[in-house]
Design a protein around this motif. Sequence first.
Motif, PDB file in Angstrom:
ATOM      1  N   MET A  69      22.338 -74.032 -34.188  1.00  0.00           N
ATOM      2  CA  MET A  69      21.408 -73.184 -35.112  1.00  0.00           C
ATOM      3  C   MET A  69      20.166 -72.750 -34.293  1.00  0.00           C
ATOM      4  O   MET A  69      19.915 -71.661 -34.115  1.00  0.00           O
ATOM      5  N   PHE A  70      19.415 -73.654 -33.559  1.00  0.00           N
ATOM      6  CA  PHE A  70      18.168 -73.786 -32.901  1.00  0.00           C
ATOM      7  C   PHE A  70      18.361 -73.884 -31.548  1.00  0.00           C
ATOM      8  O   PHE A  70      17.218 -73.687 -30.795  1.00  0.00           O
ATOM      9  N   GLY A  71      19.359 -74.313 -30.819  1.00  0.00           N
ATOM     10  CA  GLY A  71      19.492 -74.440 -29.555  1.00  0.00           C
ATOM     11  C   GLY A  71      19.095 -75.949 -29.103  1.00  0.00           C
ATOM     12  O   GLY A  71      18.849 -76.775 -29.800  1.00  0.00           O
ATOM     13  N   ARG A  72      19.725 -76.202 -28.008  1.00  0.00           N
ATOM     14  CA  ARG A  72      19.679 -77.561 -27.202  1.00  0.00           C
ATOM     15  C   ARG A  72      18.213 -78.095 -27.160  1.00  0.00           C
ATOM     16  O   ARG A  72      17.827 -79.356 -27.512  1.00  0.00           O
ATOM     17  N   LYS A  73      17.276 -76.978 -26.537  1.00  0.00           N
ATOM     18  CA  LYS A  73      15.755 -77.528 -26.357  1.00  0.00           C
ATOM     19  C   LYS A  73      15.205 -77.906 -27.658  1.00  0.00           C
ATOM     20  O   LYS A  73      14.582 -78.877 -27.951  1.00  0.00           O
ATOM     21  N   TRP A  74      15.090 -76.898 -28.693  1.00  0.00           N
ATOM     22  CA  TRP A  74      14.627 -77.186 -29.992  1.00  0.00           C
ATOM     23  C   TRP A  74      15.054 -78.263 -30.805  1.00  0.00           C
ATOM     24  O   TRP A  74      14.531 -79.040 -31.453  1.00  0.00           O
ATOM     25  N   GLY A  75      16.627 -78.581 -30.522  1.00  0.00           N
ATOM     26  CA  GLY A  75      17.079 -79.755 -31.142  1.00  0.00           C
ATOM     27  C   GLY A  75      16.614 -81.218 -30.628  1.00  0.00           C
ATOM     28  O   GLY A  75      16.267 -82.009 -31.164  1.00  0.00           O
ATOM     29  N   TRP A 190      24.429 -72.420 -24.319  1.00  0.00           N
ATOM     30  CA  TRP A 190      24.062 -71.835 -25.705  1.00  0.00           C
ATOM     31  C   TRP A 190      23.585 -70.489 -25.981  1.00  0.00           C
ATOM     32  O   TRP A 190      23.826 -69.620 -26.833  1.00  0.00           O
ATOM     33  N   LEU A 191      22.859 -70.044 -24.925  1.00  0.00           N
ATOM     34  CA  LEU A 191      22.308 -68.742 -24.887  1.00  0.00           C
ATOM     35  C   LEU A 191      23.500 -67.816 -24.905  1.00  0.00           C
ATOM     36  O   LEU A 191      23.618 -66.690 -25.324  1.00  0.00           O
ATOM     37  N   LEU A 192      24.544 -68.267 -23.987  1.00  0.00           N
ATOM     38  CA  LEU A 192      25.731 -67.076 -23.878  1.00  0.00           C
ATOM     39  C   LEU A 192      26.294 -67.013 -25.216  1.00  0.00           C
ATOM     40  O   LEU A 192      26.844 -66.132 -25.664  1.00  0.00           O
ATOM     41  N   LYS A 193      26.497 -68.177 -25.986  1.00  0.00           N
ATOM     42  CA  LYS A 193      27.304 -68.093 -27.215  1.00  0.00           C
ATOM     43  C   LYS A 193      26.524 -67.308 -28.291  1.00  0.00           C
ATOM     44  O   LYS A 193      27.127 -66.720 -29.324  1.00  0.00           O
ATOM     45  N   LYS A 194      25.092 -67.206 -28.075  1.00  0.00           N
ATOM     46  CA  LYS A 194      24.652 -66.486 -28.878  1.00  0.00           C
ATOM     47  C   LYS A 194      24.256 -64.945 -28.324  1.00  0.00           C
ATOM     48  O   LYS A 194      23.513 -64.156 -28.972  1.00  0.00           O
ATOM     49  N   GLY A 195      24.845 -64.547 -27.413  1.00  0.00           N
ATOM     50  CA  GLY A 195      24.877 -63.337 -26.688  1.00  0.00           C
ATOM     51  C   GLY A 195      23.765 -62.897 -25.981  1.00  0.00           C
ATOM     52  O   GLY A 195      23.326 -61.695 -26.028  1.00  0.00           O
ATOM     53  N   ARG A 196      23.140 -63.972 -25.421  1.00  0.00           N
ATOM     54  CA  ARG A 196      21.821 -63.695 -24.801  1.00  0.00           C
ATOM     55  C   ARG A 196      22.013 -63.780 -23.162  1.00  0.00           C
ATOM     56  O   ARG A 196      21.696 -64.976 -22.619  1.00  0.00           O
ATOM     57  N   GLN A 197      22.995 -62.761 -22.601  1.00  0.00           N
ATOM     58  CA  GLN A 197      23.481 -63.130 -21.120  1.00  0.00           C
ATOM     59  C   GLN A 197      22.132 -63.230 -20.274  1.00  0.00           C
ATOM     60  O   GLN A 197      22.322 -63.830 -19.313  1.00  0.00           O
TER      61      GLN A 197
END
Length: 517
Positions: A69-75, A190-197
């Motif tokens: 949900m929040f990403g690896r960094k924020w996790g 994770w960014l790719l999975k969220k569509g942020r290439q």
Amino acid sequence: MVFRQLLVAFVSCTTVIPTGMTIGFSGVAIPQLMNGPDQLSQDEASWFASLNSIATIFGCLAISPLLEMFGRKWGLLLVNIPCVFGWILHFLTPTPAPVYILYIARLLNGFAGGMGCVSALMYIGETSTAKLRSVLLTWPAAAISIGILFVYFLGWLIQDSWRTVAAISTIFPVLSIALLLIFIKESPSWLLKKGRQSDAEASFRWLRNIKCDEELPESLREEFDSIVSFVNKNFSSENLTIERNTEVSEIVVSKRASKGTNESRANRFDSKIKFLLSLTTPDIMKPLVIINVYFLFLSFSGVFAVIYYAVDIMNSAGISMDPYLAALILGAVKVVTGCVFNLAHHRFGRRTMSMICGIMMTLTMVGIGLYLRIIRAYQYDETQSPDLSWIPLILILIYIGVSAFGFNTLPWAMIGELFPVRIKDFAGGFSTCLAYVFIFVAVKLFPATSDAFTGGDPENSSEGVFFLFGFICFIASIFIFFFLPETFKKSLEEISDEFSRPGVCQFKFCSKDTSEK
């Protein structure tokens, strides 16, 4: 490029160091909690030690959706929040300490521990190159050992106030938060999975130390394209489809069309039935049984009893040295042997290392039991004769050292080797949770088991509990000899094929010629 990967791996592992400190904290705090003004009973102290393990399970389960949900960094950042509150709660506990506050603090720290291990492993796995990944993925385990060493050092330095130890321990998760904010970038996957290439490529460039205005070298372009291809292949059917064209890279997010409610429910039910039936196939059932029996022996072999009750164990073994100093030496040995294992585990077979470990652990535990039996039988007076308490100290150090080469590390590593890819996520998660249940039970029952051999009188010799640990290690060695496969330098396909064959046993896995069927 290598330095940047080492940096982010180190920073991500700072979330795991407090996990080790939580594990070791009970070892230095329990003697003070039971004998000081807090006056915890033995049963309350055993809950204090063991609750950490059961909370770890829920931390492992809770962090996965948060990472998605929040990403690896924020996790990674979120991991430190319950940890900080847990240590602060320990420090602010009034005297005498209400047990429910101690339990809540241990649960918070244990919960953070489960979150931290999963987060660090996932982040390192997604940001490191294939060449460095196998080495860097061993760092979280080393970080746990370093955390244990830190808290043992604090316990030796401050022997009259476990609250002060907890207050100083708060520094570590706070420092981790600062380092994560400064040095960590989000995972490209994770960014790719969220569509942020575009963000994913910027993060990838930072991780590989390539400036934004520089052209990616061909090898790195191929690496990034392979990440894009992997995400597209594994996540497009459920979440998104990533497409690249010659002019500009763009993300097309497509959701599945919803099916009829009845048909969807029927399909889900059929899928669950098929999944449960698949667990009975030999290539899944056999490794599932083997790895969890291995975890069972690991938990009750005494390794975690020594770590969670370090100071009490040193006293029980008849060691005359300051038990806090002895625990500190034990922590140092654990760190050193853990580092040696990280360098050596790619060179030796899993089964061979497990066998050597089991035999050595058996001999050391039986050796301590015999030492205590002989000392009691001959009424040896160390005030009138040479001090021989260095013997059990050396044996315990050898015991902890060799455990790093087998029982305490290999079952975790073999989770990724024994299970087929199609079931690895479920089987690995199930085995990890069950392992922590075993650890919880073993740590909780240790004081009662020790009392059963001493009759509740601390003046009585406690050789019986060491004989018990030695016996369990011996039975574990027999199990390993007959049932544990050798997976060293074998492909996942070869391992799965061997398990699928009827009547598979260790002699099949020991064969040098893996081509024979």
